[in-house]
Design an enzyme around this catalytic site. Structure first.
Site, mmCIF file in Angstrom:
data_model
loop_
_atom_site.group_PDB
_atom_site.id
_atom_site.type_symbol
_atom_site.label_atom_id
_atom_site.label_comp_id
_atom_site.label_asym_id
_atom_site.label_seq_id
_atom_site.Cartn_x
_atom_site.Cartn_y
_atom_site.Cartn_z
ATOM 1 N N PHE A 90 0.860 -1.184 0.000
ATOM 2 C CA PHE A 90 0.000 0.000 0.000
ATOM 3 C C PHE A 90 0.903 1.243 0.000
ATOM 4 O O PHE A 90 1.823 1.349 0.817
ATOM 5 C CB PHE A 90 -0.882 -0.026 1.248
ATOM 6 C CG PHE A 90 -2.002 0.968 1.218
ATOM 7 C CD1 PHE A 90 -3.205 0.654 0.595
ATOM 8 C CD2 PHE A 90 -1.860 2.216 1.798
ATOM 9 C CE1 PHE A 90 -4.239 1.577 0.561
ATOM 10 C CE2 PHE A 90 -2.894 3.142 1.770
ATOM 11 C CZ PHE A 90 -4.090 2.824 1.145
ATOM 12 N N TYR A 142 -10.672 0.656 11.197
ATOM 13 C CA TYR A 142 -11.899 1.081 10.499
ATOM 14 C C TYR A 142 -12.266 0.172 9.335
ATOM 15 O O TYR A 142 -13.273 0.381 8.694
ATOM 16 C CB TYR A 142 -11.772 2.531 10.012
ATOM 17 C CG TYR A 142 -10.530 2.823 9.188
ATOM 18 C CD1 TYR A 142 -10.459 2.461 7.850
ATOM 19 C CD2 TYR A 142 -9.425 3.440 9.766
ATOM 20 C CE1 TYR A 142 -9.312 2.713 7.108
ATOM 21 C CE2 TYR A 142 -8.276 3.700 9.022
ATOM 22 C CZ TYR A 142 -8.233 3.330 7.700
ATOM 23 O OH TYR A 142 -7.096 3.573 6.975
ATOM 24 N N LYS A 143 -11.432 -0.845 9.059
ATOM 25 C CA LYS A 143 -11.750 -1.789 7.974
ATOM 26 C C LYS A 143 -12.602 -2.919 8.561
ATOM 27 O O LYS A 143 -13.733 -2.676 8.966
ATOM 28 C CB LYS A 143 -10.462 -2.240 7.295
ATOM 29 C CG LYS A 143 -9.810 -1.073 6.516
ATOM 30 C CD LYS A 143 -8.464 -1.390 5.917
ATOM 31 C CE LYS A 143 -7.951 -0.172 5.145
ATOM 32 N NZ LYS A 143 -6.509 -0.198 4.913
ATOM 33 N N ASP A 182 2.053 -5.447 8.440
ATOM 34 C CA ASP A 182 0.894 -4.568 8.413
ATOM 35 C C ASP A 182 -0.343 -5.451 8.284
ATOM 36 O O ASP A 182 -0.479 -6.214 7.318
ATOM 37 C CB ASP A 182 1.015 -3.596 7.231
ATOM 38 C CG ASP A 182 -0.070 -2.535 7.262
ATOM 39 O OD1 ASP A 182 -1.186 -2.857 7.726
ATOM 40 O OD2 ASP A 182 0.186 -1.402 6.825
ATOM 41 N N ARG A 202 -12.739 -4.429 -6.523
ATOM 42 C CA ARG A 202 -12.550 -5.187 -5.276
ATOM 43 C C ARG A 202 -13.885 -5.454 -4.601
ATOM 44 O O ARG A 202 -14.732 -4.562 -4.507
ATOM 45 C CB ARG A 202 -11.744 -4.372 -4.259
ATOM 46 C CG ARG A 202 -10.310 -4.229 -4.516
ATOM 47 C CD ARG A 202 -9.584 -3.772 -3.259
ATOM 48 N NE ARG A 202 -10.180 -2.614 -2.593
ATOM 49 C CZ ARG A 202 -9.659 -2.033 -1.524
ATOM 50 N NH1 ARG A 202 -8.568 -2.519 -0.978
ATOM 51 N NH2 ARG A 202 -10.239 -0.988 -0.979
HETATM 52 C C1 LIG Z 1 -5.856 1.123 4.718
HETATM 53 C C2 LIG Z 1 -4.385 1.050 4.769
HETATM 54 C C3 LIG Z 1 -3.626 2.135 5.246
HETATM 55 C C4 LIG Z 1 -4.275 3.425 5.643
HETATM 56 O O1 LIG Z 1 -3.451 4.233 6.409
HETATM 57 P P1 LIG Z 1 -4.085 5.449 7.247
HETATM 58 O O2 LIG Z 1 -2.932 6.174 7.796
HETATM 59 O O3 LIG Z 1 -4.992 4.850 8.281
HETATM 60 O O4 LIG Z 1 -4.880 6.285 6.284
HETATM 61 C C5 LIG Z 1 -2.258 1.957 5.327
HETATM 62 N N1 LIG Z 1 -1.658 0.803 4.948
HETATM 63 C C6 LIG Z 1 -2.364 -0.247 4.478
HETATM 64 C C7 LIG Z 1 -1.664 -1.500 4.089
HETATM 65 C C8 LIG Z 1 -3.742 -0.139 4.352
HETATM 66 O O5 LIG Z 1 -4.445 -1.151 3.861
#
Ligand SMILES: *Cc1c(COP(=O)(O)O)cnc(C)c1O
Length: 401
Positions: A117, A213-214, A188, A360
């Site tokens: 990500f 939040y996911k 992560d 997705r």
């Molecule tokens: C959703 C997600 C994020 C989001 O980061 P925020 O700082 O909470 O906006 C980061 N890394 C991964 C792998 C994600 O899936």
């Protein structure tokens, strides 16, 4: 009723999902728990409203980041005292990587995969620039990670489940292999926490981070979490040395002294209102067995793949076919995927799109069952066979896809 029927829609009545909506995006933003509104209202009216600053002591606000952290920890196989909440995941990535680099000061390579990500890679880039000691962020394709492990690598930083394809790494095996080269490991868990059983302590990884939040349904802006292996919580060096990670925040000392245990990974004032909605969301998980969630998630995603491939031959599966190598989402590739997703949303089937061509769909057994999956595929088939997506109204891009 057989076992599967009994588990259908395990907890749907505990979420507020608009009538008629088929929500296949709980992997991106979980839905609103019914109890969250009253819980937040209580925090606003009874705590902030009535107690004002006394809330920090009398309503236990100050202890919430680690108290609620233990509840999140229980869902990722972490013992008490190893998880704390706060900030956003980007910040927690930065903290974990900075601490991990400190543990391997003679090495200069941070290894990740090129599909990670972007914020994880961006934060690493920024941190390495700031440190300015000649570190290199090396990214390779996910299938080449294992062969890129060697004794030059300081830190292996990976996202367990890929946000685009849903491809899942073998956490325990890769961690062990990396550690055999003396590499410090960060996972992560953004797309893993609440999606499947995670055994972070058993994996032996030094650090993990993730968001709430996911799949955990804490609401937009809910705080992220960081896990530090229990033998390290008293020795890791926090790069973001904020006052609430200090050993005695209210002594207002001139110099920073890291706090005891996981508390040192706190930075500043915790988001009390967001923690309230997260707590309501976590109540739903009480008594839920993540092995059941996993079993149901595989059943739902296998059904989706089978039906989509039979009825929408234009779409190409972009996720691993073997469910053991997949998280809780299924992706299909299609050139005009963005327009297809918009056409689906117009018919109340909510998935999302990730550039360049990935559609997705998240399978969240707390509120999705086979009927929803079959209805969603029926609508997708209509959209594909009648080229409903081929309409300018579905091709206009919004800021958030
Ligand atoms: C959703 C997600 C994020 C989001 O980061 P925020 O700082 O909470 O906006 C980061 N890394 C991964 C792998 C994600 O899936």
């Amino acid at each position: 009723m057989n076992k599967r029927d009994r588990k259908t829609n395990m907890k749907k009545d505990q979420f507020n999902i608009p009538e008629g909506m088929i929500y296949l995006d709980g992997n991106s933003l979980g839905p609103l728990p019914v109890a969250a509104s009253a819980r937040v209202q209580k925090t606003l009216q009874d705590e902030w409203g009535k107690l004002l600053i006394k809330g920090w002591n009398e309503a236990g606000w100050m202890q919430q980041p680690s108290g609620v952290g233990d509840r999140v920890g229980a869902l990722i196989g972490a013992p008490k005292g190893t998880v704390v909440l706060g900030d956003t995941l980007s910040i927690k990535v930065y903290q974990a990587l900075a601490a991990a680099l400190n543990m391997n000061p003679d090495r200069r390579i941070v290894l990740s995969d090129s599909g990670n990500f972007p914020t994880d890679l961006y934060m690493a880039e920024g941190l390495l620039d700031t440190i300015d000691k000649g570190h290199e962020l090396k990214t390779v394709a996910s299938q080449d990670i294992e062969s890129a492990l060697n004794e030059d690598v300081a830190v292996l930083m990976l996202t367990h489940v890929d946000y685009r394809s849903g491809r899942m790494y073998d956490m325990e095996r890769l961690t062990a292999k990396a550690q055999s080269f003396g590499i410090v490991v960060i996972w992560d868990l953004a797309h893993s926490a609440g999606a499947m059983p995670v055994k972070i302590e058993k994996s032996n990884a030094e650090f993990a981070v993730g968001c709430t939040y996911k799949y955990l349904n804490g609401g937009p802006g809910a705080p992220a979490f960081i896990y530090v292996r229990s033998d390290l919580t008293d020795t890791v060096q926090p790069a973001l040395s904020g006052w609430l990670g200090h050993s005695a925040p209210f002594a207002f000392e001139q110099k920073y002294r890291a706090g005891a245990g996981i508390e040192r990974m706190r930075v500043g004032t915790p988001p009390i209102i967001q923690l309230a909605s997260l707590e309501a969301a976590l109540d739903i998980w009480d008594g839920v067995d993540l092995n059941d969630i996993r079993e149901r998630s595989i059943a739902l995603s296998e059904l989706f793949i089978k039906e989509v491939e039979a009825r929408c031959p234009q779409l190409k599966l972009a996720s691993p076919r073997d469910p053991k190598e997949r998280g809780s989402q299924v992706s299909f590739a299609f050139e005009e995927g963005y327009a297809v997703v918009q056409a689906l949303i117009a018919r109340d089937v909510v998935g999302d799109f990730r550039a360049p061509n990935i559609m997705r769909f998240g399978f969240t057994p707390l509120f999705i069952d086979e009927d929803y999956v079959l209805k969603a595929v029926q609508i997708l088939e209509d959209i594909m066979t009648q080229s409903v997506w081929d309409n300018p109204q579905f091709k206009k891009r919004s800021a958030v896809t």
